[in-house]
Design a protein around this motif. Structure first.
Motif, PDB file in Angstrom:
ATOM      1  N   ARG A   1       0.805  -1.223   0.000  1.00 56.36           N
ATOM      2  CA  ARG A   1       0.000   0.000   0.000  1.00 56.36           C
ATOM      3  C   ARG A   1       0.839   1.276   0.000  1.00 56.36           C
ATOM      4  O   ARG A   1       0.329   2.353  -0.311  1.00 56.36           O
TER       5      ARG A   1
ATOM      6  N   TRP B   1      -0.792   4.762  -1.110  1.00 59.18           N
ATOM      7  CA  TRP B   1      -1.265   5.616  -0.016  1.00 59.18           C
ATOM      8  C   TRP B   1      -0.241   6.660   0.394  1.00 59.18           C
ATOM      9  O   TRP B   1      -0.578   7.664   1.032  1.00 59.18           O
TER      10      TRP B   1
ATOM     11  N   HIS C   1       1.571   7.436   5.337  1.00 60.55           N
ATOM     12  CA  HIS C   1       0.215   7.088   5.763  1.00 60.55           C
ATOM     13  C   HIS C   1       0.282   6.336   7.096  1.00 60.55           C
ATOM     14  O   HIS C   1       1.148   5.472   7.293  1.00 60.55           O
TER      15      HIS C   1
END
Length: 475
Positions: free
Chosen positions: A230, A234, A238
């Protein structure tokens, strides 16, 4: 109701067949093929799924991300369950429940239900991979294991390519849910055939399952994979990505401490003192980085450098990779007993390295036919690595630990794939430059070369000449 209703005596009669071990191999190959064929066509169908469920492509991407994490976490844990309670039992229960979740996936009413069903099905279905490998290696003598695993690996690689050929048409004609309903039919047939045929394996009812080890390993792998997967989308700042990067090493330290203290560890740390176990895992990690990283970048390359935008044409071009993998795995299994696992891993990794570098040069030259041919050659190289790596890990441990050992190899492969994908996608960014794709494939070639260099330290496991050497070969 138990999925083992038939008497042991009937299974014994099957085991008296002269070619019983090949029947078991064929059945497990059919089972794995039925679960893996939708993977590629499902990836290509994500935009269609997002539109049908009225959600974003970012949200529906978890249909692939979450099951990947679930399989990476579940595979070594499931392998240990099989070592303790029997791989036949684990295979049957895992396959039965995974088939049920396949049907439920096809009935998903929103993206949350779809991701949940896919994730639960993948976590439970992870049991079938180490269980099927352990069963194969139980019925085949050590000198034949690489040959059997060559066929097994060839089928697991080829089935997603077959899924592209037939699944794409079915999705266009009847919708994406058809993928899962079709998958359930051969899965159910394979399950029913497995009940009377598969053999029992040794069990350790007196040994307790290492719950603390499983939880800490699960946290370490989940945190790492979620952050790696991710992070590029992201952002590395994050909160969930930062949490994953922070939790993973702490959980890994806890896992090591737990494994040192428990009498019955989930993962015996003594495996890490064996070259026959560590080197195939390292070769697999690096090989998956190079192979999967460039495989995910390849669709962008075909679109941005060659102007191919149709999903069907991109999928058709990418079939060259799994077909090549299938050929490489099959051939490696046939020649491994003569050449030795170490030599085949080195040659396979070098083949992939040269093919990836040449692919980059072909992109610069605008030579599409060369790119497709070299995708095939790179697949051959990675397939050649796979067979001796699995056989080497299996021959480095006692048969009672086959499940957790091969499950750990699967987990390392998933981590390597996620790492490679993240690196290559990050390097690519929004660039449409052929020079950027050349640099990416050159980087992947360097990683494959590192895999070949690492293979030099292998004790040559998986061969008839050196069966058992892995347990003696320490650093």
């Amino acid at each position: 109701m138990s999925p083992e209703p038939l008497q042991t005596g009937r299974r014994r009669r099957f085991q008296e067949w002269p070619n019983y071990r090949w029947a078991v191999l064929g059945l497990t190959m059919a089972g794995i093929a039925s679960t893996s064929f939708p993977i590629t066509v499902l990836s290509a169908s994500l935009p269609v799924i997002a539109d049908d469920l009225q959600t974003s492509e970012s949200a529906v991407s978890w249909v692939q991300t979450a099951p990947l994490i679930a399989m990476a976490v579940g595979t070594p844990i499931a392998g240990k369950f099989g070592d303790l309670y029997g791989h036949r039992r684990l295979y049957l229960w895992g396959y039965a429940l995974a088939t049920g979740f396949t049907v439920l996936t096809g009935l998903s009413w929103n993206v949350g239900a779809l991701v949940a069903m896919r994730t639960l099905g993948s976590f439970i279905g992870a049991a079938t991979l180490p269980a099927s490998m352990a069963i194969i290696m139980t019925v085949f003598a050590r000198r034949e294991r690489a040959l059997a695993l060559g066929y097994w690996s060839a089928v697991t690689a080829l089935s997603p390519a077959i899924g592209v050929a037939f699944g794409g048409f079915m999705v266009d004609a009847f919708g994406w849910r058809t993928i899962f309903f079709i998958q359930a039919v051969p899965s159910l047939i394979a399950l029913l055939a497995a009940i009377p045929l598969l053999p029992d394996t040794a069990r350790k009812p007196e040994v307790r399952f290492d719950v603390a080890g499983a939880v800490s390993l699960g946290l370490a792998v989940t945190g790492l994979l979620m952050a790696i997967n991710r992070g590029p989308e992201w952002g590395w700042g994050h909160p969930l990505v930062v949490a994953g990067l922070a939790v993973s090493p702490v959980a890994l330290v806890v896992f090591a401490a737990v494994e040192r203290q428990t009498a019955d560890p989930l993962f015996p740390l003594e495996f890490l003192a064996r070259r026959g176990f560590v080197i195939p895992n390292l070769v697999t990690f690096l090989g998956h980085m190079a192979y999967m990283g460039t495989l995910v970048v390849a669709p962008f390359m075909l679109e941005r450098s060659f102007g191919i935008t149709e999903v069907s044409r991109i999928s058709a071009a990418l079939i060259a990779r799994p077909v090549g993998f299938s050929v490489g795995a099959w051939y490696a299994g046939r020649v491994e007993s003569r050449l030795g696992g170490r030599a085949i891993m080195i040659v396979g990794a070098l083949t992939m390295s040269v093919a990836l570098a040449a692919t980059g040069a072909s992109i610069l030259a605008g030579w599409l036919a060369g790119v497709i041919a070299l995708l095939f050659v790179a697949g051959v190289g990675q397939g050649a690595i796979r067979t001796p790596a699995v056989a080497g890990v299996a021959n480095s441990v006692d048969d009672a630990d086959l499940g957790v050992a091969t499950g750990s190899l699967q987990m390392i492969g998933h981590i390597g794939a996620a790492t490679g994908i993240t690196i290559m996608i990050t390097v690519l960014g929004p660039s449409e430059s052929s020079e950027r794709f050349f640099a990416i494939f050159l980087l992947a070639a360097a990683i494959a070369s590192a895999s070949a260099f690492s293979a030099r330290w292998s004790p040559g496991l998986g061969t008839a000449r050196s069966a058992g050497a892995g347990r003696r070969s320490r650093w």
